[in-house]
Design a protein around this motif. Structure first.
Motif, PDB file in Angstrom:
ATOM      1  N   VAL A 139      45.589  45.232  50.934  1.00 21.08           N
ATOM      2  CA  VAL A 139      44.305  45.629  50.352  1.00 21.08           C
ATOM      3  C   VAL A 139      43.859  46.956  50.957  1.00 21.08           C
ATOM      4  CG1 VAL A 139      43.559  43.247  49.910  1.00 21.08           C
ATOM      5  CG2 VAL A 139      42.886  44.368  52.036  1.00 21.08           C
ATOM      6  N   GLY A 140      42.960  47.597  50.236  1.00 17.52           N
ATOM      7  CA  GLY A 140      42.288  48.790  50.731  1.00 17.52           C
ATOM      8  C   GLY A 140      40.793  48.553  50.674  1.00 17.52           C
ATOM      9  N   VAL A 155      41.695  36.012  44.689  1.00 14.60           N
ATOM     10  CA  VAL A 155      42.297  35.082  45.644  1.00 14.60           C
ATOM     11  C   VAL A 155      43.785  34.923  45.352  1.00 14.60           C
ATOM     12  CG1 VAL A 155      42.308  32.685  46.449  1.00 14.60           C
ATOM     13  CG2 VAL A 155      40.142  33.913  46.187  1.00 14.60           C
ATOM     14  N   ASN A 156      44.137  34.657  44.105  1.00 14.78           N
ATOM     15  CA  ASN A 156      45.558  34.531  43.749  1.00 14.78           C
ATOM     16  C   ASN A 156      46.299  35.836  43.978  1.00 14.78           C
ATOM     17  OD1 ASN A 156      45.507  31.835  43.052  1.00 14.78           O
ATOM     18  ND2 ASN A 156      44.979  32.248  40.934  1.00 14.78           N
ATOM     19  N   MET A 157      45.659  36.945  43.666  1.00 15.59           N
ATOM     20  CA  MET A 157      46.297  38.250  43.855  1.00 15.59           C
ATOM     21  C   MET A 157      46.619  38.473  45.333  1.00 15.59           C
ATOM     22  SD  MET A 157      47.428  40.882  42.410  1.00 15.59           S
ATOM     23  CE  MET A 157      48.235  42.229  43.229  1.00 15.59           C
ATOM     24  N   ASN A 198      46.657  45.024  42.678  1.00 18.72           N
ATOM     25  CA  ASN A 198      46.738  45.312  41.246  1.00 18.72           C
ATOM     26  C   ASN A 198      45.677  46.324  40.814  1.00 18.72           C
ATOM     27  OD1 ASN A 198      44.514  43.629  41.524  1.00 18.72           O
ATOM     28  ND2 ASN A 198      44.989  42.371  39.742  1.00 18.72           N
ATOM     29  N   ALA A 199      45.114  47.036  41.784  1.00 19.16           N
ATOM     30  CA  ALA A 199      44.099  48.068  41.562  1.00 19.16           C
ATOM     31  C   ALA A 199      42.793  47.504  41.019  1.00 19.16           C
ATOM     32  CB  ALA A 199      44.627  49.184  40.661  1.00 19.16           C
ATOM     33  N   ASP A 200      42.552  46.221  41.202  1.00 13.93           N
ATOM     34  CA  ASP A 200      41.275  45.628  40.842  1.00 13.93           C
ATOM     35  C   ASP A 200      40.325  45.891  42.015  1.00 13.93           C
ATOM     36  OD1 ASP A 200      39.359  44.226  39.444  1.00 13.93           O
ATOM     37  OD2 ASP A 200      40.083  42.260  40.069  1.00 13.93           O
TER      38      ASP A 200
END
Length: 189
Positions: free
Chosen positions: A72-73, A63-65, A36-38
């Motif tokens: 991930v990056g 964690v939920n994401m 989500n780009a967080d």
């Protein structure tokens, strides 16, 4: 300047191994981005080619994401040497089991105390660490830390792609390595 794709791969592996072991390494605290780009800075705890381990609080929104969208990056950067390493991978959260248990056991009580406080992102009326007042600046005992273990987990990232970039006055260099297939190629910066 590295001139072969094999030396680039070896360089990246050595840098990530050093980053996990040396807290003074410029790459010890990379930026981790979820789907989500967080983004956030995290401490690299272990590197096992080609996997990364971080510690996290199970109450953290990431964690939920990650459990819903595991891509991930991770961005590593060494300004002094002009080397940037970007990796992409699939993440998973492990709350229990041998990896999580070993990571908890190797942590100091001072580090473990972070999992005693309010969950990440909890609203507060004033600036706070989120820790119970009894543990501000103090190291809890093993017994006092028993409730903290349920909030601790490891974030494991299996890497698929590595993008190595060297900034240099005489010309930047960039290579892309598919870690799943072993294929690598030079690309323009």
């Amino acid at each position: 300047m590295l001139e072969t794709l094999d030396t680039v791969r070896d360089d990246a592996e050595a840098r990530l191994a050093r980053a996990a072991q040396d807290r003074r390494s410029a790459m010890h605290t990379p930026v981790v981005a979820t789907g989500n780009a967080d983004v956030r800075v995290m401490v690299l705890r272990d590197f096992d080619p080609w996997g990364l381990r971080f510690h996290t609080d199970v109450r953290a929104p990431k964690v939920n994401m990650i459990e819903g969208a595991p891509q991930v990056g991770v961005l590593f950067y060494d300004k002094a040497e002009g080397v940037q390493i970007r990796v992409r991978g699939t993440a998973r959260i492990e709350r229990d089991g041998p990896i999580a248990d070993a990571a908890w056991e190797e942590s100091t009580n001072f580090a473990r105390r972070c999992y005693l406080g309010e969950g990440p992102g909890a609203v507060a009326e004033k600036p706070t660490s989120g820790l119970p007042a009894a543990f501000e600046g103090l190291e809890p005992t093993d017994e006092e830390l028993l409730p903290a273990r349920e909030n601790f987990a490891v974030l494991l990232v299996d890497l698929h792609e590595l993008d190595w970039f060297h900034l240099a006055h005489d010309g930047h260099r960039r290579a892309l390595i598919d870690l799943a297939t072993g294929e690598s190629r030079w690309i323009t910066p």
